[in-house]
Design a protein around this motif. Structure first.
Motif, short mmCIF file in Angstrom:
data_model
loop_
_atom_site.label_atom_id
_atom_site.label_comp_id
_atom_site.label_asym_id
_atom_site.label_seq_id
_atom_site.Cartn_x
_atom_site.Cartn_y
_atom_site.Cartn_z
N ALA A 31 0.85 -1.20 0.00
CA ALA A 31 0.00 0.00 0.00
C ALA A 31 0.89 1.25 0.00
O ALA A 31 0.61 2.23 -0.71
CB ALA A 31 -0.90 -0.02 1.22
N ALA A 32 1.97 1.21 0.77
CA ALA A 32 2.87 2.38 0.84
C ALA A 32 3.52 2.63 -0.53
O ALA A 32 3.69 3.78 -0.95
CB ALA A 32 3.94 2.13 1.89
N ALA A 33 3.87 1.56 -1.23
CA ALA A 33 4.49 1.71 -2.56
C ALA A 33 3.48 2.30 -3.54
O ALA A 33 3.82 3.18 -4.35
CB ALA A 33 5.00 0.37 -3.06
N ALA A 34 2.23 1.83 -3.47
CA ALA A 34 1.20 2.38 -4.36
C ALA A 34 1.02 3.87 -4.09
O ALA A 34 0.93 4.68 -5.03
CB ALA A 34 -0.11 1.62 -4.17
N LYS A 35 1.01 4.22 -2.83
CA LYS A 35 0.85 5.64 -2.46
C LYS A 35 2.03 6.45 -3.03
O LYS A 35 1.84 7.51 -3.64
CB LYS A 35 0.81 5.76 -0.94
N ALA A 36 3.23 5.92 -2.84
CA ALA A 36 4.42 6.63 -3.34
C ALA A 36 4.39 6.77 -4.86
O ALA A 36 4.88 7.75 -5.42
CB ALA A 36 5.69 5.88 -2.91
N ALA A 37 3.79 5.78 -5.53
CA ALA A 37 3.72 5.83 -7.00
C ALA A 37 2.50 6.63 -7.47
O ALA A 37 2.33 6.84 -8.67
CB ALA A 37 3.64 4.40 -7.56
N GLY A 38 1.66 7.03 -6.52
CA GLY A 38 0.46 7.79 -6.87
C GLY A 38 -0.53 6.96 -7.66
O GLY A 38 -1.22 7.46 -8.55
N SER A 39 -0.60 5.66 -7.33
CA SER A 39 -1.51 4.79 -8.09
C SER A 39 -2.31 3.93 -7.13
O SER A 39 -2.05 3.90 -5.92
CB SER A 39 -0.70 3.90 -9.03
N ALA A 40 -3.27 3.22 -7.69
CA ALA A 40 -4.12 2.38 -6.85
C ALA A 40 -3.38 1.12 -6.43
O ALA A 40 -3.67 0.53 -5.39
CB ALA A 40 -5.40 2.00 -7.62
N MET A 41 -2.45 0.68 -7.23
CA MET A 41 -1.68 -0.50 -6.86
C MET A 41 -0.24 -0.39 -7.36
O MET A 41 0.08 0.47 -8.20
CB MET A 41 -2.35 -1.77 -7.38
N PHE A 42 0.59 -1.24 -6.83
CA PHE A 42 2.00 -1.24 -7.24
C PHE A 42 2.51 -2.65 -7.02
O PHE A 42 2.57 -3.14 -5.90
CB PHE A 42 2.81 -0.25 -6.40
N SER A 43 2.84 -3.31 -8.10
CA SER A 43 3.26 -4.69 -7.99
C SER A 43 4.61 -4.89 -8.65
O SER A 43 4.74 -4.74 -9.86
CB SER A 43 2.22 -5.60 -8.66
N ALA A 44 5.60 -5.17 -7.84
CA ALA A 44 6.96 -5.34 -8.35
C ALA A 44 7.36 -6.81 -8.24
O ALA A 44 7.10 -7.46 -7.22
CB ALA A 44 7.93 -4.48 -7.55
N PHE A 45 8.00 -7.31 -9.28
CA PHE A 45 8.51 -8.68 -9.27
C PHE A 45 9.82 -8.69 -8.48
O PHE A 45 10.62 -7.76 -8.60
CB PHE A 45 8.77 -9.13 -10.72
N PRO A 46 10.15 -9.70 -7.67
CA PRO A 46 9.37 -10.91 -7.46
C PRO A 46 8.43 -10.86 -6.27
O PRO A 46 7.83 -11.88 -5.95
CB PRO A 46 10.47 -11.97 -7.24
N GLN A 47 8.28 -9.67 -5.62
CA GLN A 47 7.41 -9.63 -4.44
C GLN A 47 5.95 -9.48 -4.83
O GLN A 47 5.14 -8.92 -4.11
CB GLN A 47 7.79 -8.45 -3.53
N CYS A 48 5.57 -9.96 -6.00
CA CYS A 48 4.19 -9.82 -6.45
C CYS A 48 3.40 -11.07 -6.05
O CYS A 48 3.97 -12.05 -5.60
CB CYS A 48 4.16 -9.62 -7.96
N LEU A 49 2.10 -11.01 -6.25
CA LEU A 49 1.28 -12.19 -5.97
C LEU A 49 1.60 -13.22 -7.05
O LEU A 49 1.43 -12.97 -8.25
CB LEU A 49 -0.20 -11.83 -5.98
N GLN A 50 2.08 -14.35 -6.62
CA GLN A 50 2.66 -15.30 -7.57
C GLN A 50 1.63 -15.99 -8.45
O GLN A 50 1.91 -16.29 -9.60
CB GLN A 50 3.50 -16.34 -6.82
N ALA A 51 0.45 -16.24 -7.92
CA ALA A 51 -0.53 -16.99 -8.72
C ALA A 51 -0.94 -16.22 -9.97
O ALA A 51 -0.82 -16.74 -11.09
CB ALA A 51 -1.73 -17.39 -7.87
N PRO A 52 -1.37 -14.97 -9.85
CA PRO A 52 -1.70 -14.24 -11.09
C PRO A 52 -0.47 -13.93 -11.94
O PRO A 52 -0.53 -13.96 -13.17
CB PRO A 52 -2.38 -12.96 -10.60
N ALA A 53 0.65 -13.64 -11.30
CA ALA A 53 1.86 -13.29 -12.06
C ALA A 53 2.31 -14.48 -12.92
O ALA A 53 2.75 -14.30 -14.06
CB ALA A 53 2.97 -12.87 -11.11
N ARG A 54 2.18 -15.67 -12.37
CA ARG A 54 2.60 -16.85 -13.13
C ARG A 54 1.87 -16.90 -14.49
O ARG A 54 2.47 -17.13 -15.53
CB ARG A 54 2.29 -18.12 -12.32
N ASP A 55 0.58 -16.63 -14.45
CA ASP A 55 -0.19 -16.72 -15.70
C ASP A 55 0.26 -15.67 -16.71
O ASP A 55 0.34 -15.93 -17.91
CB ASP A 55 -1.69 -16.56 -15.41
#
Ligand code: BGC
Length: 415
Positions: free
Chosen positions: A186-210
């Motif tokens: 949430a802090a990263a999303a805020k810093a990026a000024g966006s609703a979400m922020f997903s960086a590899f490899p700390q992303c949710l693995q199930a959707p990222a895998r697809d």
């Protein structure tokens, strides 16, 4: 029995790096943002790293002088496409100069298009967690190939798209359910000024895998359709999965979910990039910790150089493709331990070759002590030490030792 073993004439001997870990100042990347967010798993920021962005001419000359004939490095998407759809000719020209420097020094450049880091704007769109975002990566691959393809020696699309799954399984990263609610997201999303922020490899693995599974074959097609003609492959984080005390079914299930699913999308590839550091033991109930008293590396991994032979054999037999060792190495302060590790791993390479497995080359990870992601600068994987204040490079004995093997293209004595 002692005799000399000579490797095939076209065997690639190299060492590897990745843009974010060595370049320095990769300020537009998702990792850079995350490194500066409170509570993120990064213990320190990458900062200047090894200043390889500016020092690559001397660094590449040094790699060649040591005796290697290839260099694996990554090009940085966050520099090449700093904003969505805005491509930087200057950044692309920088990588053209790096590629040219490799050729000038007699090194085959092995280029990784994506080594963990992405532009901030991509992460702010949900990154790899969003299936449609695969298209952004494919477009970047097209543009980069159009500019660089005539100078590329071999290419890897994605670096270890399965690493998050592997380290989750090994207990080094939290499960998706915990990651989803990690305050730093949430802090990263805020810093990026966006609703979400997903960086590899700390992303949710199930959707990222697809998304990653979708992106790889499309990227291969885009690269092969573009400028130049060179082998293209996928690199995978491959642990030697061993079953003990009835752990076969658990082992096979994990291997299917972590490795096979990615090997299944390499149909159009020319090779599989094998990246191996250790073994993982499975009991009937799941993963087992290293046995008490075994030798551990700085990463907490079991010292198990034979893992490379096992993963090369598995990968070659499962995929039917040639294998290229794109990473193999050890984090240690003890360079004697590094030499022992590589020596045993190379005996595994020799045995594979002697059994007719097509091994195209061996790249040691890493050329430098560099930014080891969330663990910062503590683990020492390098053949070359780097003074963090002065950027002075100091060769370790392993650099000359492995370089001499590369130059000779032979193991002097094998038993
Ligand atoms: C990654 C490298 C990393 C190395 C050592 C691999 O998973 O590709 O970026 O530094 O392992 O941990």
């Amino acid at each position: 029995m002692t005799e000399k073993f000579t490797f095939p004439g076209d065997f690639l001997w190299g060492t590897a790096s990745a843009a974010h870990q060595v370049e320095g100042g990769n300020v537009n990347s998702d990792a850079w943002l995350l490194e500066h967010v409170a509570g993120s798993p990064y213990v320190e920021p990458a900062g200047d790293a090894c200043d390889h962005y500016h020092r690559y001419p001397q660094d590449i000359a040094l790699i060649a002088a040591l005796g290697f004939n290839c260099y694996r490095f990554s090009i940085e998407w966050a520099r090449i496409e700093p904003e969505e759809g805005e491509f930087s000719r200057a950044a692309l020209e920088h990588y053209r100069r790096m590629l040219a420097a490799c050729h000038d020094n007699g090194l085959t450049p092995i280029v990784t298009y994506h080594h963990f880091t992405s532009p901030r704007w991509f992460a702010a769109k949900g990154g790899w967690e969003v299936l449609e975002n695969a298209d952004y990566f494919v477009r970047y691959c097209e543009r980069a190939t159009a500019h660089l393809g005539d100078l590329i020696g071999a290419a890897c699309t994605l670096n270890e798209p399965n690493v998050g799954l592997l380290i989750q399984q090994m207990g080094y990263m939290q499960p998706d359910s915990v990651l989803a609610n990690a305050p730093y997201r949430a802090a990263a999303a805020k810093a990026a000024g966006s609703a979400m922020f997903s960086a590899f490899p700390q992303c949710l693995q199930a959707p990222a895998r697809d998304t990653l599974l979708k992106a790889h074959p499309l990227a291969v097609a885009a690269i092969k359709a573009g400028r130049g003609s060179f082998p293209v492959g996928l690199t995978l984080a491959l642990s030697d999965h061993q079953a003990v005390d009835g752990g076969e079914a658990t082992r096979d299930r994990m291997r299917q979910a972590i490795d096979d699913v990615f090997l299944d999308v390499t149909g159009q590839d020319d090779f599989v990039g094998v990246q191996t550091y250790t073994r993982t033991r499975f009991g009937a109930q799941g993963i087992l910790p290293p046995e008490p008293g075994v030798e551990l590396t700085q990463m907490g991994y079991e010292f198990w150089p034979e893992a490379l032979e096992a993963t090369m054999r598995y990968t070659a037999s499962y995929s039917g493709k040639p294998v290229l060792v794109t990473e193999n190495g050890i984090g240690t302060e003890d360079d004697t331990q590094r030499i022992a590790y590589i020596a045993r791993a190379l005996q595994g390479v020799r045995r594979c070759l002697q059994d007719g497995i097509h091994v195209r080359g061996y790249c040691y990870w890493s050329i430098f002590d560099n930014f080891e992601w969330t663990m910062g600068y503590r683990p020492k994987f390098g053949l070359i030490a780097v003074d963090r204040e002065t950027q002075k490079r100091t060769l370790k004995p392993s650099a000359a030792w492995l370089g001499a093997i590369a130059r000779a293209n032979a193991l002097e004595s094998v038993s």
